[in-house]
Design an enzyme around this catalytic site. Structure first.
Site, PDB file in Angstrom:
ATOM      1  N   HIS A  58       5.042   4.166  12.137  1.00 36.93           N
ATOM      2  CA  HIS A  58       4.019   5.025  12.746  1.00 36.93           C
ATOM      3  C   HIS A  58       4.614   6.031  13.737  1.00 36.93           C
ATOM      4  CE1 HIS A  58       0.364   2.140  11.931  1.00 36.93           C
ATOM      5  NE2 HIS A  58       1.226   2.161  10.927  1.00 36.93           N
TER       6      HIS A  58
ATOM      7  N   HIS B 297       0.837  -1.208   0.000  1.00 34.04           N
ATOM      8  CA  HIS B 297       0.000   0.000   0.000  1.00 34.04           C
ATOM      9  C   HIS B 297       0.868   1.254   0.000  1.00 34.04           C
ATOM     10  CE1 HIS B 297       0.461   1.040   4.368  1.00 34.04           C
ATOM     11  NE2 HIS B 297       0.519  -0.270   4.545  1.00 34.04           N
TER      12      HIS B 297
ATOM     13  N   ASP C 210      -0.425   4.437   0.928  1.00 36.20           N
ATOM     14  CA  ASP C 210      -0.825   5.444   1.910  1.00 36.20           C
ATOM     15  C   ASP C 210       0.008   5.270   3.176  1.00 36.20           C
ATOM     16  OD1 ASP C 210      -2.372   2.994   2.406  1.00 36.20           O
ATOM     17  OD2 ASP C 210      -3.309   4.141   4.026  1.00 36.20           O
TER      18      ASP C 210
ATOM     19  N   GLU D 134      -4.965   1.659   3.434  1.00 35.77           N
ATOM     20  CA  GLU D 134      -4.745   0.600   4.429  1.00 35.77           C
ATOM     21  C   GLU D 134      -4.690   1.165   5.835  1.00 35.77           C
ATOM     22  OE1 GLU D 134      -2.776  -2.156   7.102  1.00 35.77           O
ATOM     23  OE2 GLU D 134      -2.036  -0.174   6.524  1.00 35.77           O
ATOM     24  N   GLU D 135      -4.057   2.327   5.987  1.00 34.77           N
ATOM     25  CA  GLU D 135      -3.917   2.913   7.315  1.00 34.77           C
ATOM     26  C   GLU D 135      -5.245   3.454   7.855  1.00 34.77           C
ATOM     27  OE1 GLU D 135      -1.338   2.413   8.876  1.00 34.77           O
ATOM     28  OE2 GLU D 135       0.376   2.341   7.518  1.00 34.77           O
TER      29      GLU D 135
ATOM     30  N   ASP E 196       6.826   1.387   6.115  1.00 39.16           N
ATOM     31  CA  ASP E 196       5.389   1.081   6.096  1.00 39.16           C
ATOM     32  C   ASP E 196       4.659   2.088   5.214  1.00 39.16           C
ATOM     33  OD1 ASP E 196       2.877   0.062   6.729  1.00 39.16           O
ATOM     34  OD2 ASP E 196       2.781   1.080   8.660  1.00 39.16           O
TER      35      ASP E 196
END
Length: 479
Positions: A445, A87, A89, A161-162, A120
């Protein structure tokens, strides 16, 4: 015949190209729902990069406003198809002044590449690109499929996805044929440590809620009314505190939290180092602050509340945000309103709707002082448990071992990837595997997210080895 050594050499030769691809991708602050122009820019950049490697990706507008990129190369006669997922995003950067370097500029320091999304999950997109380029360079015979390998390829790169993958999940439900494959590689997790190849076999789901507390029509002067006025923030704090026991462990009424992990353990000392737990601060395990288990096994898993149990087989509750007056704007007032987002992680074997119901019932029961409580339920995400007995799983495990030169371990992953359950529901015969570049030092994150470029190259080497081995499978005869 293409050897594993040939694949490694072809992948490692791409290091500068991988940096350049990743540098382009991370330059877009593609936070779904926050900057949709950047999301479109990131999607366009990914689309162009795959086209250059021989796979055209269709841009599909989905119901949550995100763009899913989907490509397909049909297999040769009787050959299997592999779906490669990632992904584009990302999470918000947070306080950009807290980053050592600009979060939207890929920066190399001490052998790692830093930027939001470097690990990520834009670094995992780069893994797929490295694999495609290596296979195009190495495979000469035309056996159909991608670059003459015989293998069929599906590429899925999503954009929300997030934020729960609602757009992609709807696409899976309405167009499951786009996701039909013999094996699906979800490249969005990572190794337990740098250089230690890992397949993740479980994921927790999520059952979040937003709680709001109201006690007065507005805030009032703390001097004139404080002491008797019902403080909404104090009520919220009291309510949130009821979600944990005196040891900090989850204590939601009626929600089971005693399951045990049976796979590779996660030593307390390793967890403290990976999570950056400060000296003298206790975790919620049975271990003391020095990492020794209460039963005496230094750094081991023992006790009723081991690290692996708490991370991978039990629910976990976290307050991820609160609406309160920031310190810089503090005023002498008793608050009449306060709110918080509660993230409830749900382990395999537990129904997220059941868990959310228990959370809501607990909050309703424990709200103090007659305060007015309102609860907004967020979208549910199902947990996932992998099938570890399949042919593709065994081949990928062997490919990771071959790429890294050390045995592959099986581990859990406490996060959520909602599409895993959706994919297995749509195509139950498909083997689905989870791995990737996101080892603990990546700090996904968080501030100063980074990736080890060798992890990108080693994971790409493993994925390419797997594809070459899996391409020998004869789907027709198997049926």
């Amino acid at each position: 015949m293409v050897s594993s050594s040939d694949i490694r050499t072809a992948v490692y030769a791409q290091r500068n190209d991988l940096f350049n691809h990743l540098s382009t991708f991370v330059s877009f602050p593609s936070v779904h729902g926050d900057d949709m122009v950047a999301c479109k820019g990131a999607a366009d950049a990914v689309q162009a990069a795959f086209a250059a490697e021989g796979v055209e990706l269709e841009a599909i507008d989905t119901i949550d406003g995100s763009i899913t990129l989907a490509g397909y190369v049909p297999p040769g006669d009787g050959k299997p198809t592999v779906l490669l997922y990632s992904h584009y995003d990302v999470q918000p950067s947070g306080d950009e002044s807290a980053w050592t370097s600009n979060p939207w500029t890929l920066t190399e320091r001490d052998g790692r590449w830093y930027a939001r999304g470097a690990a990520d999950c834009k670094g995992n997109i780069v893994v797929h690109l490295a694999v495609l380029r290596a296979l195009r360079e190495l495979v000469g015979a035309d056996a159909g499929g991608f670059a003459g390998t015989g293998i069929g390829l599906r590429i899925i790169v999503e954009g929300s996805e997030e934020r729960g993958s609602a757009g992609l999940e709807n696409l899976i439900a309405t167009q499951p044929e786009r996701f039909a494959a013999d094996a699906t590689l979800i490249v969005d997790t990572g190794n337990v440590a740098v250089g230690e190849p890992t397949l993740n076999t479980v994921l927790r789901g999520a059952a979040d809620v937003i709680v709001s507390i109201d006690t007065m029509s507005s805030a009032v002067h703390s001097g004139a009314y404080g002491g008797a006025a019902p403080d909404a923030l104090a009520a919220l704090i009291r309510l949130l505190d009821s979600l944990r026991d005196e040891h900090g462990r989850i204590a939601i009424d009626g929600l089971d939290s005693d399951q045990k992990w049976t796979g590779r353990e996660y030593p307390e000392a390793d967890f403290r180092a990976d999570a950056g737990v400060l000296d003298g601060v206790e975790t919620y395990t049975d271990a003391d602050v020095n990492g020794a288990d209460v039963n005496g096994a230094d750094g081991a898993a023992g006790g009723e509340h081991a690290v692996a149990d708490l991370l991978w087989t039990r629910p976990a509750v976290t307050v991820t945000g609160m609406d309160v007056i920031p310190l810089a704007k503090a005023i002498n007032a008793v608050q009449g309103h306060a709110a918080a987002q509660i993230n409830l992680r749900v382990p395999p074997g537990m129904d997220p709707k059941h868990a959310q119901d228990k959370l809501v019932a607990h909050l309703e029961k424990h709200v103090p002082w007659g305060a007015k409580l309102s609860i907004e339920r967020d979208t549910l995400a199902s947990p996932f448990s992998a099938n570890t007995d399949g042919e593709a799983f065994t081949l990928l495990r062997d490919a990771l071992t071959e790429a890294y030169g050390t045995d592959t371990v099986l581990s859990g992953e406490g996060g959520s990837i909602p599409l895993c359950t959706a994919l297995t529901t749509a195509n139950p015969e498909t083997e689905l595997m989870l791995f990737g570049i996101e080892e603990p030092l990546c700090q996904i994150h968080a501030i100063d997210e980074s990736v080890n470029p060798q992890e990108i190259m080693d994971i790409a080497t493993a994925e390419a080895i797997f594809i070459m081995k899996y391409s020998k499978k004869d789907v027709a005869s198997a049926k």
